[in-house]
Design a protein around this motif. Structure first.
Motif, PDB file in Angstrom:
ATOM      1  N   ALA A 141      37.129  -1.092   5.091  1.00 51.21           N
ATOM      2  CA  ALA A 141      37.110  -0.432   3.785  1.00 51.21           C
ATOM      3  C   ALA A 141      37.545   1.020   3.923  1.00 51.21           C
ATOM      4  O   ALA A 141      37.455   1.607   5.004  1.00 51.21           O
ATOM      5  CB  ALA A 141      35.709  -0.500   3.184  1.00 51.21           C
ATOM      6  N   LEU A 142      38.006   1.576   2.808  1.00 46.26           N
ATOM      7  CA  LEU A 142      38.349   2.990   2.752  1.00 46.26           C
ATOM      8  C   LEU A 142      37.298   3.712   1.917  1.00 46.26           C
ATOM      9  O   LEU A 142      36.965   3.276   0.813  1.00 46.26           O
ATOM     10  CB  LEU A 142      39.726   3.191   2.117  1.00 46.26           C
ATOM     11  CG  LEU A 142      40.927   2.580   2.844  1.00 46.26           C
ATOM     12  CD1 LEU A 142      42.205   2.862   2.047  1.00 46.26           C
ATOM     13  CD2 LEU A 142      41.046   3.126   4.259  1.00 46.26           C
ATOM     14  N   LEU A 143      36.778   4.805   2.445  1.00 46.87           N
ATOM     15  CA  LEU A 143      35.802   5.631   1.747  1.00 46.87           C
ATOM     16  C   LEU A 143      36.381   7.026   1.585  1.00 46.87           C
ATOM     17  O   LEU A 143      36.943   7.590   2.533  1.00 46.87           O
ATOM     18  CB  LEU A 143      34.491   5.700   2.543  1.00 46.87           C
ATOM     19  CG  LEU A 143      33.361   6.552   1.945  1.00 46.87           C
ATOM     20  CD1 LEU A 143      32.806   5.897   0.683  1.00 46.87           C
ATOM     21  CD2 LEU A 143      32.245   6.749   2.971  1.00 46.87           C
ATOM     22  N   GLY A 144      36.259   7.575   0.381  1.00 47.62           N
ATOM     23  CA  GLY A 144      36.790   8.912   0.149  1.00 47.62           C
ATOM     24  C   GLY A 144      36.080   9.610  -0.984  1.00 47.62           C
ATOM     25  O   GLY A 144      35.203   9.033  -1.644  1.00 47.62           O
ATOM     26  N   LYS A 145      36.457  10.842  -1.229  1.00 49.22           N
ATOM     27  CA  LYS A 145      35.836  11.643  -2.282  1.00 49.22           C
ATOM     28  C   LYS A 145      36.168  11.043  -3.653  1.00 49.22           C
ATOM     29  O   LYS A 145      37.264  10.542  -3.877  1.00 49.22           O
ATOM     30  CB  LYS A 145      36.337  13.083  -2.206  1.00 49.22           C
ATOM     31  CG  LYS A 145      35.626  14.048  -3.153  1.00 49.22           C
ATOM     32  CD  LYS A 145      36.087  15.482  -2.924  1.00 49.22           C
ATOM     33  CE  LYS A 145      35.608  16.002  -1.578  1.00 49.22           C
ATOM     34  NZ  LYS A 145      35.912  17.462  -1.413  1.00 49.22           N
ATOM     35  N   GLY A 149      41.825   9.262  -6.167  1.00 49.25           N
ATOM     36  CA  GLY A 149      42.887   8.532  -6.856  1.00 49.25           C
ATOM     37  C   GLY A 149      43.758   7.642  -6.002  1.00 49.25           C
ATOM     38  O   GLY A 149      44.951   7.503  -6.278  1.00 49.25           O
ATOM     39  N   ILE A 150      43.186   7.022  -4.963  1.00 49.61           N
ATOM     40  CA  ILE A 150      43.978   6.077  -4.162  1.00 49.61           C
ATOM     41  C   ILE A 150      43.218   4.758  -4.019  1.00 49.61           C
ATOM     42  O   ILE A 150      41.988   4.721  -4.049  1.00 49.61           O
ATOM     43  CB  ILE A 150      44.344   6.650  -2.774  1.00 49.61           C
ATOM     44  CG1 ILE A 150      43.099   6.823  -1.908  1.00 49.61           C
ATOM     45  CG2 ILE A 150      45.084   7.959  -2.911  1.00 49.61           C
ATOM     46  CD1 ILE A 150      42.915   5.770  -0.884  1.00 49.61           C
ATOM     47  N   LYS A 151      43.986   3.681  -3.854  1.00 43.08           N
ATOM     48  CA  LYS A 151      43.383   2.364  -3.708  1.00 43.08           C
ATOM     49  C   LYS A 151      43.985   1.570  -2.552  1.00 43.08           C
ATOM     50  O   LYS A 151      43.561   0.443  -2.293  1.00 43.08           O
ATOM     51  CB  LYS A 151      43.526   1.562  -5.003  1.00 43.08           C
ATOM     52  CG  LYS A 151      42.720   2.125  -6.173  1.00 43.08           C
ATOM     53  CD  LYS A 151      42.816   1.226  -7.394  1.00 43.08           C
ATOM     54  CE  LYS A 151      41.954   1.760  -8.537  1.00 43.08           C
ATOM     55  NZ  LYS A 151      42.036   0.883  -9.739  1.00 43.08           N
ATOM     56  N   THR A 152      44.963   2.145  -1.873  1.00 47.26           N
ATOM     57  CA  THR A 152      45.625   1.451  -0.773  1.00 47.26           C
ATOM     58  C   THR A 152      45.938   2.422   0.356  1.00 47.26           C
ATOM     59  O   THR A 152      45.986   3.640   0.155  1.00 47.26           O
ATOM     60  CB  THR A 152      46.946   0.806  -1.233  1.00 47.26           C
ATOM     61  OG1 THR A 152      47.878   1.846  -1.575  1.00 47.26           O
ATOM     62  CG2 THR A 152      46.737  -0.110  -2.433  1.00 47.26           C
ATOM     63  N   GLU A 224      33.134   7.487  -2.856  1.00 49.00           N
ATOM     64  CA  GLU A 224      33.187   6.143  -3.410  1.00 49.00           C
ATOM     65  C   GLU A 224      34.038   5.216  -2.544  1.00 49.00           C
ATOM     66  O   GLU A 224      34.876   5.673  -1.756  1.00 49.00           O
ATOM     67  CB  GLU A 224      33.767   6.179  -4.826  1.00 49.00           C
ATOM     68  CG  GLU A 224      35.205   6.661  -4.906  1.00 49.00           C
ATOM     69  CD  GLU A 224      35.724   6.704  -6.339  1.00 49.00           C
ATOM     70  OE1 GLU A 224      35.109   6.061  -7.203  1.00 49.00           O
ATOM     71  OE2 GLU A 224      36.750   7.379  -6.576  1.00 49.00           O
ATOM     72  N   LEU A 225      33.779   3.927  -2.718  1.00 49.76           N
ATOM     73  CA  LEU A 225      34.594   2.910  -2.063  1.00 49.76           C
ATOM     74  C   LEU A 225      35.949   2.890  -2.751  1.00 49.76           C
ATOM     75  O   LEU A 225      36.043   2.635  -3.951  1.00 49.76           O
ATOM     76  CB  LEU A 225      33.908   1.543  -2.178  1.00 49.76           C
ATOM     77  CG  LEU A 225      34.687   0.330  -1.669  1.00 49.76           C
ATOM     78  CD1 LEU A 225      34.895   0.414  -0.160  1.00 49.76           C
ATOM     79  CD2 LEU A 225      33.949  -0.961  -2.035  1.00 49.76           C
ATOM     80  N   LEU A 226      36.994   3.175  -1.978  1.00 42.50           N
ATOM     81  CA  LEU A 226      38.340   3.251  -2.549  1.00 42.50           C
ATOM     82  C   LEU A 226      39.059   1.907  -2.496  1.00 42.50           C
ATOM     83  O   LEU A 226      39.807   1.558  -3.409  1.00 42.50           O
ATOM     84  CB  LEU A 226      39.169   4.300  -1.802  1.00 42.50           C
ATOM     85  CG  LEU A 226      38.593   5.714  -1.777  1.00 42.50           C
ATOM     86  CD1 LEU A 226      39.436   6.606  -0.876  1.00 42.50           C
ATOM     87  CD2 LEU A 226      38.503   6.292  -3.182  1.00 42.50           C
ATOM     88  N   ALA A 227      38.820   1.159  -1.407  1.00 37.91           N
ATOM     89  CA  ALA A 227      39.521  -0.119  -1.247  1.00 37.91           C
ATOM     90  C   ALA A 227      38.878  -0.943  -0.153  1.00 37.91           C
ATOM     91  O   ALA A 227      38.285  -0.402   0.785  1.00 37.91           O
ATOM     92  CB  ALA A 227      40.992   0.119  -0.914  1.00 37.91           C
ATOM     93  N   SER A 228      38.983  -2.268  -0.298  1.00 40.09           N
ATOM     94  CA  SER A 228      38.615  -3.191   0.774  1.00 40.09           C
ATOM     95  C   SER A 228      39.896  -3.674   1.429  1.00 40.09           C
ATOM     96  O   SER A 228      40.879  -3.946   0.739  1.00 40.09           O
ATOM     97  CB  SER A 228      37.830  -4.380   0.216  1.00 40.09           C
ATOM     98  OG  SER A 228      36.580  -3.971  -0.277  1.00 40.09           O
TER      99      SER A 228
END
Length: 280
Positions: A141-145, A149-152, A224-228
């Motif tokens: 998963a991607l975690l960021g602030k 505004g990113i999902k990939t 927040e979780l940005l992407a799985s």
């Protein structure tokens, strides 16, 4: 560590030589100083300490393994406990560096009988470690602030964001294969701190670990979780290469039986709050 998410992790050259030099911190009921000698247990398997099934892990890696007071708990710990009880043994947990675990050096040096550390089964690791049947389907998963505004991963690259990853993990290898040169952190707490302190903009980590972090208000308020990232990984319990067949059989049977009789689902819900297949 590398989660699939691990979890988690690449062969270290010369790791068996290094095994004699690393420091161990016992997290179980007694110190396990390490010995190449083994003794048969009540269940007929050879173990490094009589009456104990000694487990190497790397703390913390919540919810797979972490400290709760003086006790080491987590999904991995409960899974190994199933085999320990089947063999009439008490599990003793040893906390050591993940690189030493995934290289097979810890078990080769007689520091532990098994390794449970959110460890992804990979061809490279299988060269030095024997694995149980898979016990967990993992995802990165991607975690960021919030508001980044990113999902990939492509968007991470397009926006020139700084990416962080935990050293020796499959998450690190995954983003490298996708053209990134991320900042490496020694363990998952340091990786999270790197994000919180602004050293990086986004981190890649096993999904269950990210979800556990987001249960904490101080993290969920800002990140927040940005992407799985479905990487198709599976975790396995590691054993010494050429392990005692009876020990491997006991672990495989414990996992298989738990999945058949509902015990596995109960443990899954206990630690992840969802049933198998619902996590991602």
């Amino acid at each position: 560590m590398g989660l699939s998410f691990v979890s988690r992790r690449v062969l270290a050259a010369g790791a068996v030589v290094v095994a004699g030099t690393f420091g161990l911190a016992a997290c179980g009921t007694e110190s396990t100083g390490g010995s190449s000698a083994s003794a048969p247990s009540e269940g007929g398997v050879k173990v490094v300490h009589p009456g104990k099934l000694t487990t190497c892990t790397n703390l913390p890696y919540e919810p797979f393994e972490f400290k709760e007071g003086d006790k080491t708990v987590g999904f991995d710990i409960d899974i190994v406990d199933l085999a320990a009880k089947k063999l009439g043994l008490t599990q003793d947990v040893v906390d050591i560096d993940f690189a030493v675990i995934k290289s097979g050096a810890a078990m080769a040096a007689g520091k532990c009988d098994v390794a449970a550390a959110g460890m992804t089964i990979t061809p490279e690791r299988k060269a030095n470690i024997d694995f149980s049947v898979p016990y967990f389907d993992a995802t990165q998963a991607l975690l960021g602030k919030k508001g980044v505004g990113i999902k990939t991963l492509d968007e991470v690259k397009a926006k020139n964001l700084r990416l962080g990853a935990q050293a020796s993990t499959t998450g690190l290898e995954y983003v490298r294969k996708n053209g990134f040169d991320p900042k490496e952190f020694a363990d998952s707490p340091k990786e999270l701190l790197g994000l919180q302190s602004g050293q990086v903009d986004v981190i890649v980590q096993d999904l269950p670990v990210v979800l556990a972090w987001l249960k904490k208000p101080e993290i969920a308020d800002k990140f927040e979780l940005l992407a799985s990232l479905d990487t198709g990984e599976q975790y396995g319990i590691g054993l010494k290469k050429g392990a005692d067949p009876a020990l491997l059989k006991a672990i495989d049977e414990a996992i298989t039986t738990a999945k058949a009789d509902g015990t596995y689902e109960k443990l899954y819900v206990k630690w992840f709050g969802k049933k198998p297949g619902e996590l991602g």
